[in-house]
Design a protein around this motif. Structure first.
Motif, PDB file in Angstrom:
ATOM      1  N   LYS A  92       0.842  -1.202   0.000  1.00  8.02           N
ATOM      2  CA  LYS A  92       0.000   0.000   0.000  1.00  8.02           C
ATOM      3  C   LYS A  92       0.873   1.246   0.000  1.00  8.02           C
ATOM      4  CE  LYS A  92      -4.081   0.029   1.499  1.00  8.02           C
ATOM      5  NZ  LYS A  92      -5.344   0.148   2.258  1.00  8.02           N
ATOM      6  N   SER A  93       0.220   2.420  -0.146  1.00  6.54           N
ATOM      7  CA  SER A  93       0.916   3.698  -0.093  1.00  6.54           C
ATOM      8  C   SER A  93       0.258   4.565   0.977  1.00  6.54           C
ATOM      9  CB  SER A  93       0.854   4.402  -1.455  1.00  6.54           C
ATOM     10  OG  SER A  93      -0.488   4.698  -1.802  1.00  6.54           O
ATOM     11  N   ALA A  94       0.934   5.651   1.336  1.00  2.56           N
ATOM     12  CA  ALA A  94       0.403   6.596   2.316  1.00  2.56           C
ATOM     13  C   ALA A  94       0.427   7.992   1.724  1.00  2.56           C
ATOM     14  CB  ALA A  94       1.217   6.549   3.601  1.00  2.56           C
ATOM     15  N   ASP A  95      -0.575   8.794   2.071  1.00  3.57           N
ATOM     16  CA  ASP A  95      -0.639  10.182   1.633  1.00  3.57           C
ATOM     17  C   ASP A  95       0.021  11.080   2.670  1.00  3.57           C
ATOM     18  OD1 ASP A  95      -2.019   9.537  -0.662  1.00  3.57           O
ATOM     19  OD2 ASP A  95      -4.000   9.999   0.158  1.00  3.57           O
ATOM     20  N   TYR A  96       0.940  11.923   2.225  1.00  2.00           N
ATOM     21  CA  TYR A  96       1.593  12.897   3.091  1.00  2.00           C
ATOM     22  C   TYR A  96       1.269  14.299   2.587  1.00  2.00           C
ATOM     23  CZ  TYR A  96       4.200   9.805   6.157  1.00  2.00           C
ATOM     24  OH  TYR A  96       4.537   8.900   7.143  1.00  2.00           O
ATOM     25  N   VAL A  97       0.501  15.017   3.381  1.00  2.23           N
ATOM     26  CA  VAL A  97       0.102  16.378   3.041  1.00  2.23           C
ATOM     27  C   VAL A  97       1.189  17.326   3.540  1.00  2.23           C
ATOM     28  CG1 VAL A  97      -1.640  18.170   3.371  1.00  2.23           C
ATOM     29  CG2 VAL A  97      -2.329  15.758   3.191  1.00  2.23           C
ATOM     30  N   VAL A  98       1.742  18.113   2.631  1.00  5.00           N
ATOM     31  CA  VAL A  98       2.860  18.988   2.975  1.00  5.00           C
ATOM     32  C   VAL A  98       2.384  20.429   3.080  1.00  5.00           C
ATOM     33  CG1 VAL A  98       5.084  19.901   2.216  1.00  5.00           C
ATOM     34  CG2 VAL A  98       4.575  17.464   1.951  1.00  5.00           C
ATOM     35  N   THR A  99       2.533  20.987   4.281  1.00  5.69           N
ATOM     36  CA  THR A  99       2.162  22.381   4.541  1.00  5.69           C
ATOM     37  C   THR A  99       3.352  23.217   4.989  1.00  5.69           C
ATOM     38  OG1 THR A  99       1.477  21.653   6.758  1.00  5.69           O
ATOM     39  CG2 THR A  99      -0.266  21.928   5.099  1.00  5.69           C
ATOM     40  N   GLY A 100       4.522  22.588   5.124  1.00  9.82           N
ATOM     41  CA  GLY A 100       5.689  23.328   5.578  1.00  9.82           C
ATOM     42  C   GLY A 100       6.860  22.408   5.821  1.00  9.82           C
ATOM     43  N   ALA A 101       7.834  22.910   6.561  1.00  5.66           N
ATOM     44  CA  ALA A 101       9.107  22.225   6.722  1.00  5.66           C
ATOM     45  C   ALA A 101       8.982  20.870   7.408  1.00  5.66           C
ATOM     46  CB  ALA A 101      10.065  23.120   7.509  1.00  5.66           C
ATOM     47  N   TRP A 102       8.138  20.782   8.448  1.00  2.00           N
ATOM     48  CA  TRP A 102       8.103  19.540   9.216  1.00  2.00           C
ATOM     49  C   TRP A 102       7.303  18.451   8.514  1.00  2.00           C
ATOM     50  CZ3 TRP A 102      11.798  18.644  12.244  1.00  2.00           C
ATOM     51  CH2 TRP A 102      12.416  19.686  12.933  1.00  2.00           C
ATOM     52  N   SER A 103       6.221  18.780   7.868  1.00  2.00           N
ATOM     53  CA  SER A 103       5.487  17.754   7.121  1.00  2.00           C
ATOM     54  C   SER A 103       6.304  17.278   5.922  1.00  2.00           C
ATOM     55  CB  SER A 103       4.119  18.272   6.683  1.00  2.00           C
ATOM     56  OG  SER A 103       4.207  19.533   6.063  1.00  2.00           O
ATOM     57  N   LYS A 104       7.096  18.179   5.337  1.00  2.00           N
ATOM     58  CA  LYS A 104       7.991  17.780   4.246  1.00  2.00           C
ATOM     59  C   LYS A 104       9.051  16.812   4.757  1.00  2.00           C
ATOM     60  CE  LYS A 104      11.168  19.661   0.772  1.00  2.00           C
ATOM     61  NZ  LYS A 104      11.791  20.896   0.215  1.00  2.00           N
ATOM     62  N   ALA A 105       9.624  17.102   5.921  1.00  2.00           N
ATOM     63  CA  ALA A 105      10.635  16.217   6.506  1.00  2.00           C
ATOM     64  C   ALA A 105      10.049  14.850   6.838  1.00  2.00           C
ATOM     65  CB  ALA A 105      11.227  16.865   7.753  1.00  2.00           C
TER      66      ALA A 105
END
Length: 361
Positions: A92-105
């Motif tokens: 499976k895959s996971a969705d990563y919502v990026v809103t800034g530096a920490w979610s990107k990391a």
């Protein structure tokens, strides 16, 4: 000594009553003749400390009974690895919502352990940054989970509504916003938070995980990152960060004493509004985030004349206003005003900003 206010983004200041109590108990805790940090984590005395801390946190956040509360090592970055190791099956895959530096990391780290879909949702409107309406996010109904960070400490962006994930477990990095405002824990599959902002000193991480998400860790998952192992052993599979756990418990007691999360949320809004209101009224300072997505915990602002940055920081420190430099990735200034920051500290900051503007305009 005149009052000093620490605006550090983390490790952040702790409530003064907590520090005073910890100091008074440092050498002789509860008449045991030793410090709480010297007690065995399996002693009945420390087990009582641990149990009360969990109970107080459950009450503060209204955590349902079908969620485990884990007191872990490793900080938020440890959870960047632990989440996919525990929740992301190989097929499976996971969705990563990026809103800034920490979610990107978090997304970059998770990609080491499986298939990740990165969804960038920050957009610009009339020169101001905002978070795209969650209803427009391109989420997959087949994802193993959806990960996001409600409050970005570096960027100063905060999403106040809980996204609808349509039955897919929602995972949130609440490191910088936990206990700052009321949330509905039942909307999440998993919450994690490094302690060093609103909980206690660095070295401790809280994980709140729904029971049905346990027991699915990759076979290669290190035991101290395995949620099932931690849950089965009461967060004591190995020696936990006992002193940080004790201090977290004192912070939870303090938060109860001031009226709980609902009361501190009101104060936090007042603190943030003081700074944003002044910045918006000034032609000397600016903030580039739309009002509805401005963080209550981390308030970034910039001087229009950036040649004055060093003078601002030096004079602020002389005035007892510490750690106001913005993150190195974005520059400018940042006032982190977590739960422990009293409103008097924010008032003093705004007064200083006003005086600095008058002297340099």
């Amino acid at each position: 000594m005149s009052a000093v206010y620490n605006f550090c983004a983390g490790p952040a200041m702790l409530p003064a009553p907590v520090m005073v109590k910890a100091q008074s108990e440092f050498i002789n805790w509860n008449n045991t003749g030793c410090s709480v940090m010297e007690l065995s984590h399996r002693s009945k005395e420390f087990m009582a400390v641990a149990s009360k801390a969990e109970s107080d946190l459950r009450q503060l956040m209204c955590i349902p009974d079908n969620y485990k509360v884990l007191f872990c090592h490793g900080g938020g970055r440890g959870q960047f690895s632990a989440v996919p190791l525990n929740l992301l099956p190989k097929n499976k895959s996971a969705d990563y919502v990026v809103t800034g530096a920490w979610s990107k990391a978090a997304a970059l780290e998770a990609a080491n352990f499986g298939q990740i879909n990165t969804i960038n949702v920050v957009e610009e409107l009339n020169g101001k940054r905002q978070i795209q309406d969650p209803a427009q996010w391109s989420l997959s109904p087949e994802a193993a989970y959806v990960h996001y960070c409600p409050n970005e400490t570096v960027d100063g962006l905060e999403l106040f509504e809980i996204p609808e994930s349509h039955g897919v477990p929602l995972v949130a990095d609440l490191s910088s916003t936990i206990l700052s405002r009321e949330i509905d824990v039942s909307k999440f599959g998993l919450i994690y938070a490094g302690a060093q902002k609103n909980i206690g000193p660095s070295g401790l991480t809280i994980v709140i995980v729904r029971d049905d998400l346990l027991g699915n860790a990759h076979i290669s998952t290190p035991c101290i990152l395995n949620y099932q192992t931690e849950a089965d052993n009461g967060s004591m599979y190995n020696t936990p960060p006992t002193y940080a756990w004790y201090l977290a418990g004192l912070v939870f007691e303090w938060l109860h004493s001031v009226g709980g999360v609902k009361a501190i949320q009101k104060i936090n809004k007042e603190k943030a509004e003081l700074i944003y209101r002044y910045v918006d009224s000034s032609s000397f300072y600016r903030n580039d985030i739309v009002p509805q997505h401005r963080s209550l915990m981390n308030v970034p602002f910039w001087l229009n004349d950036e040649s004055l940055n060093n003078a601002f920081l030096s004079q602020a420190e002389d005035a007892g206003l510490l750690a106001l430099a913005g993150h190195r990735m974005v520059g400018g200034m940042r006032a982190s005003i977590y739960n422990a920051m009293p409103i008097e500290g924010v008032q003093k900051l705004v007064e200083f900003m006003h005086e600095f503007e008058k002297e340099n305009s």
